[in-house]
Design a protein around this motif. Structure first.
Motif, mmCIF file in Angstrom:
data_model
loop_
_atom_site.group_PDB
_atom_site.id
_atom_site.type_symbol
_atom_site.label_atom_id
_atom_site.label_comp_id
_atom_site.label_asym_id
_atom_site.label_seq_id
_atom_site.Cartn_x
_atom_site.Cartn_y
_atom_site.Cartn_z
ATOM 1 N N PRO A 28 -48.670 -23.419 -36.585
ATOM 2 C CA PRO A 28 -49.511 -22.638 -35.663
ATOM 3 C C PRO A 28 -50.392 -23.577 -34.845
ATOM 4 O O PRO A 28 -50.719 -24.674 -35.303
ATOM 5 C CB PRO A 28 -50.358 -21.778 -36.610
ATOM 6 N N ASN A 37 -52.104 -17.193 -32.363
ATOM 7 C CA ASN A 37 -50.990 -18.146 -32.473
ATOM 8 C C ASN A 37 -50.323 -18.425 -31.133
ATOM 9 O O ASN A 37 -49.292 -19.105 -31.086
ATOM 10 C CB ASN A 37 -49.968 -17.648 -33.506
ATOM 11 N N HIS A 94 -51.635 -13.688 -28.827
ATOM 12 C CA HIS A 94 -51.118 -13.568 -30.187
ATOM 13 C C HIS A 94 -49.847 -12.752 -30.225
ATOM 14 O O HIS A 94 -49.659 -11.851 -29.418
ATOM 15 C CB HIS A 94 -52.167 -12.911 -31.098
#
Ligand code: ADP
Ligand code: ADP
Ligand code: MG
Ligand code: MG
Length: 548
Positions: free
Chosen positions: A82, A74, A29
């Motif tokens: 995303p 993500n 992420h």
């Protein structure tokens, strides 16, 4: 550098040949285009408690939110569409993450999450404890948990009336009463005394359902050690990137973290090891200047009475204060600070010239007004802002407060606020420093930085310090004498006279009914498992605090 950091690489010893590629594949992420990056995750194992240790800003809370399914990873793609679960699962092919994300995507994870900053909860939730607990409960055990966590006497209270420690235990009870298969505890020991920490550890162990997954983020290494089955270290550059290590055994994981080298990763995470050896030989304190003394004191506050045996504080000395919550530690400190008048006895100090700097237990940002960290430090002592000055190096930079100078005090996180409050208190010119629970919300290294700064300060300035602290590793590291509080919390407390560290610790641990040994490699204190061979032997010998 290795191309991961946007700053100069702190890891001079990286020796894994193709680290960047390998690591980049583990990017889970990223917050925004130039935001923090998280690599890997601490993956819990069924039926086990996974402990997580690491610096503040290393992504521990972010990792918990991802594990819980509260934050969809993500993969570092901060613009455009995303990634979907399929892509996420594919990305981590052949790793433990793949399996975890698969069951998360299938909706098979039911998470119960105790968040880090418990103080936020009363702003969003209203009502009486009994009502709130009953509403949260899905397992029919809320009454049992309330008893177990010692909040049964508070059930009629409104959540806004709770102290930090009571709020913490209430939230832990609420989380354990959820019918979940993933239980997450983000810094459960904040505001708790040692007895409560141990009680929480035992309650978590006893009440999480068999075969559930449990993750605990914790900076109190004695508690982490006591509670966990495995340990993952989160390392990296705080605020820039964080990496989850492989899981280690508890003792090895904590020791690798303290020594600053992760063997499975072949990664140096700190240039210097942390050692908890007692570096303070008992000085001849009688010869040192005496700053303050007290005769037998009696202090009354509402229905509470504190009695203190006579004692005194000398130049160059750090006096540690230990004892349960509600026993009068803060009351004692405030009495020495002159904020409370004792009903009997008096404080004996030199006329006028004794300067006291005091960091209260609960730091309320409103008391500082609407100012920046820089303004606050300048007011306390302008020399904190001169590059290279002793205070600048030993306090401001050591505590990494230099990065916060432009921030408004009212907008700091709990840990940042704590560091700023401690730095400000230490920056003032004083003879006595009173620090009431300086390590709440600080990580292991920050706690030791604070401890070191206090020690250097008392030595360099010939000052003295009194430190109220529940983290026994920190207390063990910093104190040269100990004041032990005993009695009945909320009703009456007794403060011992200042005792030498081993004697004070022994008395304190005997009161608690726990025994401690020292880890030979790092010097850190370890709590013996109840009824283990060592526990029984040390109790029989009366050596609750054991130094080999
Ligand atoms: P830890 O729990 O280890 O202290 P966090 O996961 O809270 O670390 O934060 C890691 C980094 O991510 C920090 O630099 C923090 O400022 C940043 N961060 C956390 N949440 C957000 C968010 N919602 N948006 C942008 N950055 C964030
Ligand atoms: P500790 O710091 O050891 O947790 P404190 O000194 O804060 O304990 O509190 C000891 C007891 O005194 C607690 O029961 C607390 O509720 C009570 N107390 C603290 N301040 C006041 C006050 N201003 N008026 C009445 N009671 C108080
Ligand atoms: Mg956190
Ligand atoms: Mg207190």
């Amino acid at each position: 550098g290795c191309g991961i950091c946007i700053k100069k690489c702190p890891f001079k010893a990286i020796s894994i040949v193709n680290l960047p590629d390998e690591l980049e594949r583990m990017l889970v992420h990223r917050y925004g285009v130039n935001g923090f990056k998280l690599y890997g995750l601490p993956i819990p194992r069924e039926g086990k408690i996974l402990g997580v240790i690491g610096k503040n800003g290393a992504g521990k809370s972010t990792a918990l939110r991802i594990l819980a399914g509260e934050l969809r990873p993500n993969l570092g793609r901060t613009e455009g569409q995303p990634p979907g679960w399929d892509e996420i699962i594919k990305q981590f092919r052949g790793t433990e993450l793949q399996n975890y994300f698969r069951i998360l995507a299938e909706g098979k994870i039911r998470a119960a999450h105790k968040i880090q900053y418990v103080d936020m909860v009363p702003r969003r939730v209203r009502g009486k404890l009994a009502t709130l607990l009953e509403k949260a409960d899905e397992r029919g055990i809320w009454k049992e948990l309330a008893k177990e966590l010692n909040i049964a006497h508070l059930l009629d209270r409104d959540i806004r009336q709770l102290s930090g420690g009571e709020l913490q235990r209430f939230l832990i009870a609420a989380v354990l009463s959820k019918d979940a298969n993933l239980y997450l505890f983000d810094e459960p020991s904040s505001y708790l005394d040692i007895r409560e920490r141990i009680r929480v550890a035992r309650t978590i162990r006893r009440y999480v359902p068999n075969n559930s997954y449990v993750v605990v983020v914790e900076h109190d290494i004695a508690m982490l050690d006591y509670l966990s089955d495995h340990v993952v270290v989160m390392y990296g550059e705080p605020g820039v990137y964080g990496i989850a290590s492989k899981p280690y055994g508890v003792r090895a994981g904590i020791n690798h973290f303290l020594k600053g080298y992760l063997p499975a990763e072949n990664m140096r995470i700190r240039s210097e090891p942390i050692r908890y050896t007692i570096s303070f030989t008992q000085q001849e304190l009688q010869e040192a200047r005496r700053y303050i003394g007290w005769g037998r004191l009696v202090v009354r506050l509402g229905g509470f009475t504190l009695e203190a045996e006579p004692g005194e504080l000398h130049e160059g000395e750090v006096l540690g204060v230990v004892g349960p919550n509600g026993i009068g530690k803060t009351t004692f400190v405030r009495t020495l600070a002159g904020e409370i008048k004792p009903a009997e006895g008096s404080i004996d100090k030199p006329e006028g010239q004794l300067r006291i700097s005091y960091k209260p237990q609960y730091v309320n940002p409103d008391t500082f007004g609407d100012i920046t960290v820089e303004q606050l430090l300048r007011e306390a002592n302008p020399s904190t802002l001169s590059p290279g000055s002793w205070l600048n190096v030993e306090i401001v930079r050591r505590l990494r407060v230099d990065r916060l100078l432009d921030r408004r005090v009212s907008e700091l996180s709990g840990g940042e606020l704590q560091k700023v409050a401690v730095a400000t208190a230490l920056a003032r010119e004083a003879d006595i420093y009173l620090l009431d629970e300086p390590s709440a919300y600080l990580d292991v290294e920050e706690r030791l930085s604070v401890a070191k700064a206090i020690r250097r300060l008392t030595e360099a300035r010939g000052a003295a310090a009194i430190i109220v602290e529940h983290d026994i590793a920190v207390q063990d590291y910093i104190a040269n004498r100990i004041l032990v509080f005993t009695g009945a919390p909320g009703s009456h407390g007794r403060a011992s006279k200042p005792l030498p560290l081993p004697e004070g610790m022994n008395l304190f641990l005997r009161e608690l009914g726990i025994t401690i040994r020292k880890d030979p490699e790092t010097g850190r204190p370890r709590i013996n498992k109840e009824d283990s061979f060592l526990d029984r032997m040390q109790k029989r010998l009366g050596k609750y605090y054991y130094i080999p």
